[in-house]
Every structure is written in C-alpha cells, then in structure tokens.
Design a protein around this motif. Sequence first.
Motif, PDB file in Angstrom:
ATOM      1  N   VAL A 185       0.824  -1.129   0.014  1.00 11.79           N
ATOM      2  CA  VAL A 185      -0.076   0.014  -0.075  1.00 11.79           C
ATOM      3  C   VAL A 185       0.778   1.305  -0.030  1.00 11.79           C
ATOM      4  O   VAL A 185       0.623   2.233  -0.844  1.00 11.79           O
ATOM      5  CB  VAL A 185      -0.959   0.008   1.265  1.00 11.79           C
ATOM      6  N   ARG A 186       1.958   1.275   0.920  1.00 10.00           N
ATOM      7  CA  ARG A 186       2.760   2.437   0.858  1.00 10.00           C
ATOM      8  C   ARG A 186       3.547   2.791  -0.375  1.00 10.00           C
ATOM      9  O   ARG A 186       3.433   3.905  -0.907  1.00 10.00           O
ATOM     10  CB  ARG A 186       3.906   2.077   1.958  1.00 10.00           C
ATOM     11  N   ARG A 187       3.948   1.806  -1.311  1.00  8.86           N
ATOM     12  CA  ARG A 187       4.414   1.938  -2.534  1.00  8.86           C
ATOM     13  C   ARG A 187       3.489   2.449  -3.639  1.00  8.86           C
ATOM     14  O   ARG A 187       3.668   3.398  -4.210  1.00  8.86           O
ATOM     15  CB  ARG A 187       4.948   0.480  -3.240  1.00  8.86           C
ATOM     16  N   ARG A 188       2.310   1.848  -3.552  1.00 10.57           N
ATOM     17  CA  ARG A 188       1.209   2.482  -4.408  1.00 10.57           C
ATOM     18  C   ARG A 188       0.788   3.951  -4.189  1.00 10.57           C
ATOM     19  O   ARG A 188       0.659   4.867  -4.905  1.00 10.57           O
ATOM     20  CB  ARG A 188      -0.086   1.507  -4.181  1.00 10.57           C
ATOM     21  N   VAL A 189       0.863   4.186  -3.011  1.00  9.09           N
ATOM     22  CA  VAL A 189       0.468   5.630  -2.665  1.00  9.09           C
ATOM     23  C   VAL A 189       1.495   6.611  -2.880  1.00  9.09           C
ATOM     24  O   VAL A 189       1.438   7.857  -3.548  1.00  9.09           O
ATOM     25  CB  VAL A 189       0.150   5.825  -1.155  1.00  9.09           C
ATOM     26  N   GLU A 190       2.862   6.093  -2.472  1.00 10.58           N
ATOM     27  CA  GLU A 190       3.904   7.134  -2.788  1.00 10.58           C
ATOM     28  C   GLU A 190       4.147   7.231  -4.345  1.00 10.58           C
ATOM     29  O   GLU A 190       4.564   8.300  -4.815  1.00 10.58           O
ATOM     30  CB  GLU A 190       5.265   6.454  -2.166  1.00 10.58           C
ATOM     31  N   GLN A 191       3.901   6.338  -5.329  1.00 10.47           N
ATOM     32  CA  GLN A 191       3.833   6.352  -6.719  1.00 10.47           C
ATOM     33  C   GLN A 191       2.757   7.183  -7.206  1.00 10.47           C
ATOM     34  O   GLN A 191       3.126   8.235  -7.845  1.00 10.47           O
ATOM     35  CB  GLN A 191       3.583   4.971  -7.109  1.00 10.47           C
ATOM     36  N   ALA A 192       1.456   7.051  -6.553  1.00  7.39           N
ATOM     37  CA  ALA A 192       0.319   8.138  -6.834  1.00  7.39           C
ATOM     38  C   ALA A 192       0.836   9.634  -6.403  1.00  7.39           C
ATOM     39  O   ALA A 192       0.433  10.425  -7.365  1.00  7.39           O
ATOM     40  CB  ALA A 192      -0.654   7.624  -6.305  1.00  7.39           C
ATOM     41  N   ILE A 193       1.521   9.675  -5.628  1.00  7.92           N
ATOM     42  CA  ILE A 193       1.972  11.113  -4.883  1.00  7.92           C
ATOM     43  C   ILE A 193       3.008  11.674  -6.004  1.00  7.92           C
ATOM     44  O   ILE A 193       2.715  12.759  -6.273  1.00  7.92           O
ATOM     45  CB  ILE A 193       2.564  11.077  -3.496  1.00  7.92           C
ATOM     46  N   GLU A 194       3.940  10.774  -6.528  1.00 10.57           N
ATOM     47  CA  GLU A 194       4.660  11.354  -7.276  1.00 10.57           C
ATOM     48  C   GLU A 194       4.189  11.851  -8.681  1.00 10.57           C
ATOM     49  O   GLU A 194       4.430  12.473  -9.542  1.00 10.57           O
ATOM     50  CB  GLU A 194       6.063  10.229  -7.464  1.00 10.57           C
ATOM     51  N   ASP A 195       3.272  10.661  -9.191  1.00  5.63           N
ATOM     52  CA  ASP A 195       2.503  10.890 -10.463  1.00  5.63           C
ATOM     53  C   ASP A 195       1.962  12.214 -10.484  1.00  5.63           C
ATOM     54  O   ASP A 195       1.607  12.785 -11.457  1.00  5.63           O
ATOM     55  CB  ASP A 195       1.846   9.616 -10.680  1.00  5.63           C
ATOM     56  N   LEU A 196       1.127  12.416  -9.384  1.00  2.87           N
ATOM     57  CA  LEU A 196       0.098  13.583  -9.567  1.00  2.87           C
ATOM     58  C   LEU A 196       0.957  14.918  -8.752  1.00  2.87           C
ATOM     59  O   LEU A 196       0.271  15.871  -8.815  1.00  2.87           O
ATOM     60  CB  LEU A 196      -1.118  13.134  -8.501  1.00  2.87           C
ATOM     61  N   LYS A 197       2.291  14.491  -8.462  1.00  2.00           N
ATOM     62  CA  LYS A 197       3.015  15.802  -7.804  1.00  2.00           C
ATOM     63  C   LYS A 197       2.183  16.521  -6.940  1.00  2.00           C
ATOM     64  O   LYS A 197       1.898  17.552  -6.275  1.00  2.00           O
ATOM     65  CB  LYS A 197       3.175  17.076  -9.059  1.00  2.00           C
ATOM     66  N   TYR A 198       1.505  15.621  -6.069  1.00  3.33           N
ATOM     67  CA  TYR A 198       0.850  16.046  -4.588  1.00  3.33           C
ATOM     68  C   TYR A 198       1.783  16.698  -3.589  1.00  3.33           C
ATOM     69  O   TYR A 198       2.637  16.190  -3.542  1.00  3.33           O
ATOM     70  CB  TYR A 198      -0.131  14.818  -4.081  1.00  3.33           C
ATOM     71  N   VAL A 199       1.274  17.745  -3.148  1.00  6.38           N
ATOM     72  CA  VAL A 199       2.127  18.357  -2.050  1.00  6.38           C
ATOM     73  C   VAL A 199       1.184  18.157  -0.988  1.00  6.38           C
ATOM     74  O   VAL A 199       0.083  18.689  -0.781  1.00  6.38           O
ATOM     75  CB  VAL A 199       1.836  19.911  -2.489  1.00  6.38           C
ATOM     76  N   PRO A 200       1.793  17.291   0.086  1.00  3.33           N
ATOM     77  CA  PRO A 200       0.853  16.890   1.274  1.00  3.33           C
ATOM     78  C   PRO A 200       0.772  17.889   2.131  1.00  3.33           C
ATOM     79  O   PRO A 200       1.516  18.874   2.301  1.00  3.33           O
ATOM     80  CB  PRO A 200       1.926  15.822   1.712  1.00  3.33           C
ATOM     81  N   ASN A 201      -0.213  17.535   3.167  1.00  5.35           N
ATOM     82  CA  ASN A 201      -0.504  18.421   4.253  1.00  5.35           C
ATOM     83  C   ASN A 201      -0.671  19.600   4.191  1.00  5.35           C
ATOM     84  O   ASN A 201      -1.239  20.321   3.391  1.00  5.35           O
ATOM     85  CB  ASN A 201       0.475  17.649   5.318  1.00  5.35           C
ATOM     86  N   MET A 202      -0.052  20.300   5.049  1.00 10.32           N
ATOM     87  CA  MET A 202      -0.244  21.794   5.362  1.00 10.32           C
ATOM     88  C   MET A 202       0.201  22.553   4.257  1.00 10.32           C
ATOM     89  O   MET A 202      -0.445  23.977   3.971  1.00 10.32           O
ATOM     90  CB  MET A 202       0.265  22.089   6.792  1.00 10.32           C
ATOM     91  N   LEU A 203       1.237  22.339   3.650  1.00  4.36           N
ATOM     92  CA  LEU A 203       1.680  23.185   2.608  1.00  4.36           C
ATOM     93  C   LEU A 203       0.677  23.118   1.390  1.00  4.36           C
ATOM     94  O   LEU A 203       0.300  24.448   0.841  1.00  4.36           O
ATOM     95  CB  LEU A 203       2.962  22.582   1.941  1.00  4.36           C
ATOM     96  N   ALA A 204      -0.254  22.043   1.222  1.00  6.17           N
ATOM     97  CA  ALA A 204      -1.195  22.018   0.134  1.00  6.17           C
ATOM     98  C   ALA A 204      -2.353  22.886   0.623  1.00  6.17           C
ATOM     99  O   ALA A 204      -2.711  23.703  -0.102  1.00  6.17           O
ATOM    100  CB  ALA A 204      -1.615  20.641  -0.132  1.00  6.17           C
TER     101      ALA A 204
END
Length: 349
Positions: A32-51
């Motif tokens: 699950v961690r690998r899938r989520v991290e890949q999705a974050i990288e693919d979508l250029k997601y800025v996590p948490n408070m910075l977003a």
Amino acid sequence: MATMRDVAQRAGVSAKTVSRVVNNDRYVSDDVRRRVEQAIEDLKYVPNMLAVSFRTGRDAAIGVAVPGVADPFFAGIIGAVEREASARGVAVIVTSVGWEPSHEQRSIEAVLHRKVAGMIICPVGPDMSFLRPWQATTPLVFVDRMPGRLVADSVVQDDAGGGYEAVAHLISHGHRRIAFLGDDVVTAHLRLQGSREALADADMPHDERLVHLGDVDTDTVTAALRRFLAEPDPPTAVFSSNARCTVSVVSALQALRRNDIALVGFGDFPTAAALRPPITVIDQDGDEMGRFAAERLFARLDDPGRRLRRRTVLPVSLVTRSSCAMPGERARPGHGSAVPVRSSNVSAR
C-alpha cells in the motif's frame, strides 16, 4: 493541483490511508505504501499543510492555546503538538491565555486572525460559543476540558475516574474524613464527582463543609485548610484537584505546622517526588494528550469533509508515594510506581 482524494483514487485506497502514508504511520503495508507514494509522485501532490497553504492562503501553521506554558502538564501538550507538526513541516504558534476567562477570547482570536490552518485549545472559561463562526472555516480540537456551549472534537482525561481512585486510595489507608480543594472549573467538578462516588461506595458520607472550589493561591488555600481543620471532626487527608493547588496545599500545611495530614494531588509536577513526604498523585500524560489532539487536528485538515465530532477520553494512573499514610502508619519507601486507573469511561479514538 492534485488533492489527497485524487491520490487516494489513483492508488485505490482511502484518503485516511494516504494520510497515514504521508505521516509515515508504521501500520501501513509495504504494498500500500508503494502504491500511495507512486500516486503522490505521479500527481505531484503536495501533502498536508503546504497544500492547504497553497489552496486557501492560510499559513502552514497551527495554533495552540493553553492557560500557562510553564505548567508541566501544558508544556507536555505543547511539546507533543510541536513534534507532530514538525514532522509535517508545520509551524506552531503558542499563546498563553492565563487562568482568567475574560482574557481568553482575545488571546485565542489573536491567533486565529493570523489565519492559522487549525487550532488546539485548552478552554478556561465555561462558554466557548464565540468560536462558532471560526469553527465554520478553521478546524478546532479541544484538550483537557470539553468546550462549553460548543460541539467540537475533544481529547480529555478520565477526571472522574482519577478522582475516584485518589479518594479510594486514601480510604484504603484508613482515612474517613477527606477534604477536597480545587479551582471552580469543569475538571475540578468531575474530580470531585469521582471522589464522592468513592466515598459512597465505601458507605462514607460526603461532607460539603470539607469542599473548597475557587481560587487556589496559597493564601486562599491556607484559609480553607484552617477552616477545615477547625471543624469538630477535622479531615485527616486532602485531595487536591490540580498541581497548582497541590503546591499551595503543601505550602499551607507547612505554614500551619501540620505534618499529620495526608495528601493526594491530581497531576504530577517536577518536585512532587522530592518533597518529604513524596506526594502521591494521579498522573496525567500531557504528551499523549498533545499527540492525540495533533493527530485529530491533522486528520481534519487532511479530510475537511469529515462531519463527526468525537470525544476521546484518555486514562490516568495513580503514582503511589508516601504522602497518604495515617498518623503512625509506616511510610512506604521509594519514589513511587504508576498504576493505571480502571474506568469504563475511557474511549478509543
């Protein structure tokens, strides 16, 4: 800009699971961690408070309001919140509102006007309804005390259970006349409620003449103790509802030259174990409370659509030392040991 929900959809998981991966929660499988991290990288997601900052114009910061930053319990809460926030790259703005409710609204709103993304608050006054307009746009989590006239997330400790255990412990030492001293706030009333229940279960009467709810400065507490000890059937023990009050009780007993009064305090403090005799206490875990509160706040920020308001009640523990003995009873050696307080009032997250 991608959102947490976008990441969750792409990875085939829930938004809560994405939050756990971002926060490096150890209870996430490697797959699950690998899938989520890949999705974050693919979508250029800025996590948490910075977003949150980029999307809303709010600071990548949260606020914390407590009565006093020097109090060891509240310092523990602040420290835990700062650690959780630091792991997310989030700043923490701390304000001390004091113990006077009239100062509270001004101090809290001064932080909220900074456009913090959320706030953790230990309420002092009985009415927090002034925060309703803020609550519509800013997640709020309350610690130590439930907010009066406001429905919100809260993380509190088992005040009634702790009060019960404190007085039951004194009763086990043979005390039958037990005074109560505390300030006139909701936590003290809950601790008094627990003490009454312990007396009732032991078929012992509760005497309102041995109760003080009000200021807990040394002069006021000394006057209250002098009044209690002048009763025809005076107390042999005192249950103090917080650390500030306990310090005043110790000073008052010294001033009154009384070394024959047992004492249990709610809330540990740095010198409690070093006093003679060392003070038995109901210990609160400010660190755990701060961590729970921060997790709850960040969960709200990660998933703004959540509607459920939850109360979490954390357990407390009895730290036994040697301040509870009856006159002539042999004191127990050592610095004390913690025993969890058993209570059906404790709830999970």
